[in-house]
Scaffold this active site. Structure first.
Site, short mmCIF file in Angstrom:
data_model
loop_
_atom_site.label_atom_id
_atom_site.label_comp_id
_atom_site.label_asym_id
_atom_site.label_seq_id
_atom_site.Cartn_x
_atom_site.Cartn_y
_atom_site.Cartn_z
N ARG A 42 -7.97 6.00 -7.93
CA ARG A 42 -7.68 6.59 -6.62
C ARG A 42 -6.22 6.51 -6.21
O ARG A 42 -5.60 7.53 -5.89
CB ARG A 42 -8.56 5.94 -5.55
N ASP A 95 -14.86 5.57 -4.70
CA ASP A 95 -14.40 5.13 -6.02
C ASP A 95 -15.20 5.88 -7.08
O ASP A 95 -16.41 5.73 -7.19
CB ASP A 95 -14.61 3.63 -6.17
N CYS A 130 -5.45 0.75 -4.10
CA CYS A 130 -6.88 0.74 -4.37
C CYS A 130 -7.22 -0.55 -5.10
O CYS A 130 -6.47 -1.52 -5.04
CB CYS A 130 -7.32 1.99 -5.14
#
Length: 164
Positions: A13, A126, A7
């Site tokens: 994440r 996100d 990420c």
């Protein structure tokens, strides 16, 4: 087999996916598969997981304590599968990888059972700038997608099939 989860900052994440995927791999007896996470950005290097992500994982019964943020660089090129959380990470990873290794890069949600065949693969949203619900949503996406990854790895087209 080594799986990289990528990420942006490696604090929300991809570490969530790292923790969940490793737990699911262990439950499936896939001891020869290792999942690791990293980020394309460098501003959180060495930091623990975002406290909100860690709290959601802990509440769901996972242990997020071992995570420290790392950076995607040439040392990740030899991973067998590189799963990116969004299109931006995807293009950044592809830009760094040698052409002969780009076929191992997929969007993480390629394995999400709720993404229809032939549909555009969506990003993992996100949660950084949103409220607490965003972290719950990410965990829901990650858990079902990790189930899909494990099914792929244990299925007829998974890495064990190539050994026979």
């Amino acid at each position: 087999m080594r799986v990289a989860l990528v990420c942006l900052g490696n604090i929300c994440r991809s570490p969530t996916a790292d923790v969940v995927l490793n737990a699911k791999l262990a439950d499936a007896g896939l001891d020869d598969v290792v999942a690791e996470s990293c980020g394309t950005g460098t501003w959180h290097l060495g930091e623990e997981m975002d406290a909100r992500s860690a709290a959601v994982l802990t509440a769901a019964g996972y242990d997020p304590s071992r995570h420290r943020a790392r950076h995607f660089d040439a040392s990740w090129f030899d991973h067998d599968l590189i799963l990116t959380m969004d299109r931006h990470n995807h293009s950044e990873v592809l830009a760094q990888l040698p052409t002969d290794r780009q076929d191992r890069v997929l969007m993480f949600r390629t394995f999400d059972p709720e993404v229809g065949a032939g549909a555009a693969v969506p990003d993992v949203p996100d949660p950084w700038y949103g409220g607490p619900q965003g972290f719950d949503t990410v965990l829901e996406i990650v858990e079902r997608t990790c189930d899909g990854i494990v099914a792929h790895l244990t299925g007829p087209d998974g890495p064990d099939a190539r050994r026979t």
